[in-house]
Design an enzyme around this catalytic site. Structure first.
Site, mmCIF file in Angstrom:
data_model
loop_
_atom_site.group_PDB
_atom_site.id
_atom_site.type_symbol
_atom_site.label_atom_id
_atom_site.label_comp_id
_atom_site.label_asym_id
_atom_site.label_seq_id
_atom_site.Cartn_x
_atom_site.Cartn_y
_atom_site.Cartn_z
ATOM 1 N N GLY A 37 7.280 42.507 31.528
ATOM 2 C CA GLY A 37 7.333 43.232 30.256
ATOM 3 C C GLY A 37 6.582 42.470 29.179
ATOM 4 O O GLY A 37 6.168 41.320 29.374
ATOM 5 N N LEU A 38 6.435 43.136 28.053
ATOM 6 C CA LEU A 38 5.712 42.545 26.926
ATOM 7 C C LEU A 38 6.375 41.257 26.441
ATOM 8 O O LEU A 38 7.579 41.050 26.652
ATOM 9 C CB LEU A 38 5.690 43.541 25.765
ATOM 10 C CG LEU A 38 4.866 44.822 25.948
ATOM 11 C CD1 LEU A 38 5.162 45.786 24.806
ATOM 12 C CD2 LEU A 38 3.378 44.498 26.033
ATOM 13 N N SER A 39 5.590 40.439 25.749
ATOM 14 C CA SER A 39 6.159 39.293 25.056
ATOM 15 C C SER A 39 7.204 39.818 24.063
ATOM 16 O O SER A 39 6.950 40.792 23.344
ATOM 17 C CB SER A 39 5.041 38.551 24.310
ATOM 18 O OG SER A 39 5.583 37.494 23.555
ATOM 19 N N GLY A 40 8.379 39.214 24.086
ATOM 20 C CA GLY A 40 9.441 39.631 23.163
ATOM 21 C C GLY A 40 10.286 40.789 23.659
ATOM 22 O O GLY A 40 11.182 41.256 22.958
ATOM 23 N N GLY A 42 12.389 40.664 26.068
ATOM 24 C CA GLY A 42 13.708 40.183 26.487
ATOM 25 C C GLY A 42 13.753 39.640 27.910
ATOM 26 O O GLY A 42 14.832 39.475 28.479
ATOM 27 N N SER A 44 13.117 36.548 29.171
ATOM 28 C CA SER A 44 13.811 35.262 29.320
ATOM 29 C C SER A 44 15.299 35.426 29.050
ATOM 30 O O SER A 44 16.131 34.810 29.736
ATOM 31 C CB SER A 44 13.234 34.220 28.355
ATOM 32 O OG SER A 44 11.854 34.084 28.575
ATOM 33 N N ILE A 110 5.128 37.922 31.826
ATOM 34 C CA ILE A 110 4.572 39.196 31.352
ATOM 35 C C ILE A 110 3.988 39.948 32.548
ATOM 36 O O ILE A 110 4.200 41.121 32.721
ATOM 37 C CB ILE A 110 3.482 38.967 30.285
ATOM 38 C CG1 ILE A 110 4.090 38.299 29.038
ATOM 39 C CG2 ILE A 110 2.860 40.311 29.894
ATOM 40 C CD1 ILE A 110 3.066 38.002 27.940
ATOM 41 N N SER A 111 3.241 39.230 33.389
ATOM 42 C CA SER A 111 2.594 39.827 34.584
ATOM 43 C C SER A 111 2.077 41.234 34.266
ATOM 44 O O SER A 111 2.584 42.222 34.791
ATOM 45 C CB SER A 111 3.535 39.837 35.787
ATOM 46 O OG SER A 111 4.856 40.186 35.470
ATOM 47 N N GLY A 160 -6.943 38.399 22.799
ATOM 48 C CA GLY A 160 -6.475 38.796 24.125
ATOM 49 C C GLY A 160 -4.971 38.710 24.253
ATOM 50 O O GLY A 160 -4.460 38.226 25.266
#
Ligand SMILES: Nc1ncnc2c1ncn2[C@@H]1O[C@H](COP(=O)(O)OS(=O)(=O)O)[C@@H](OP(=O)(O)O)[C@H]1O
Ligand SMILES: Nc1ncnc2c1ncn2[C@@H]1O[C@H](COP(=O)(O)OP(=O)(O)O)[C@@H](O)[C@H]1O
Length: 207
Positions: A37-40, A42, A44, A110-111, A160
């Site tokens: 998923g996107l950075s932020g 959730g 982690s 993020i993959s 990027g």
């Protein structure tokens, strides 16, 4: 004799204790929970909450977090497409080893590229790769901006950045999708509960 990758004259060494014996010892089945998923979004938070919940149930897990691995194993990699691909390949290989060790390996990265996640899936027997999609809107991730990186990306100070000027390709067939309900994100405990219930129902928490 075999030829694998760039090495020649290498042989597979069988080991005396196998996966089944390790799983029996641990009373669980090894697998990979792959959180994307996107950075932020959730990732982690979910990884840590699932890890804690499994620990409290007496189950052995280990978290491979993208940010953390970039401090060591993947410190030579940046964020251009081929570096992200190599990042995911390496983590996929490590996750496969952890699953073979009998652990519930929680990979949170993020993959962003579907083909890279699918390549990791192909490394494992299908049922043992559990893709968890943190389907949170970019707007929510950007509002959270826990590390201040979206602000930098919007200001053009990071190039990027996933979701801003680099793509995120959502999964087409993930096993678990975490999303908002009535515009509200489920709590970390509720998200983790869904994942642990999935593991229980699929028989991973017993041998
Ligand atoms: N350009 C760019 N794009 C996206 N993310 C960036 C970038 N630069 C730095 N960061 C920080 O690196 C964390 C993501 O690392 P990953 O290894 O998970 O990324 S990837 O899977 O290789 O795309 C990510 O952590 P999370 O916020 O936990 O996702 C960011 O903090
Ligand atoms: N379910 C949730 N409910 C509310 N806030 C959350 C939730 N999950 C994560 N957060 C918050 O969102 C921010 C980003 O979470 P994080 O787990 O670091 O995301 P990621 O690893 O995907 O970058 C953190 O401040 C975290 O506390």
């Amino acid at each position: 004799m075999s030829t694998v990758g760039n090495s020649t004259n290498i042989f597979w060494q069988e080991c005396p204790v196998g996966r089944a014996e390790r799983q029996k010892l641990l009373n669980q089945k090894g697998c990979v929970l792959w959180i994307t998923g996107l950075s932020g979004s959730g990732k982690s938070t979910l990884a840590c909450t699932v890890g804690r919940e499994l620990h409290s149930k007496g189950k052995l897990s280990y978290i491979l977090d993208g940010d953390n691995l970039r401090h060591g194993l993947n410190r030579d990699l940046g964020f251009k497409a081929e570096d992200r691909t190599e990042n995911i390949r390496r983590v996929g290989e490590v996750a496969k080893l952890f699953a073979d060790a009998g652990l519930i390996c929680i990979a949170s990265l993020i993959s962003p590229y579907r083909k890279d996640r699918d390549a990791c899936r192909a490394m494992l027997p299908d049922a043992n790769f559990i893709e968890v999609f943190m389907n949170m809107p970019l707007q929510l991730c950007e509002e959270r901006d826990a590390k201040g990186l979206y602000k930098l990306a919007r200001a053009g100070k990071i190039k990027g950045f996933t979701g801003i000027d680099d793509p995120y390709e959502p999964p087409l067939n993930c096993e678990i999708e975490i999303q908002q309900k009535d515009g509200v994100c489920p709590s970390p405990n509720d998200m983790a509960g869904d994942v642990v219930t999935y593991l229980e129902e699929k028989g991973f928490l017993q041998y």
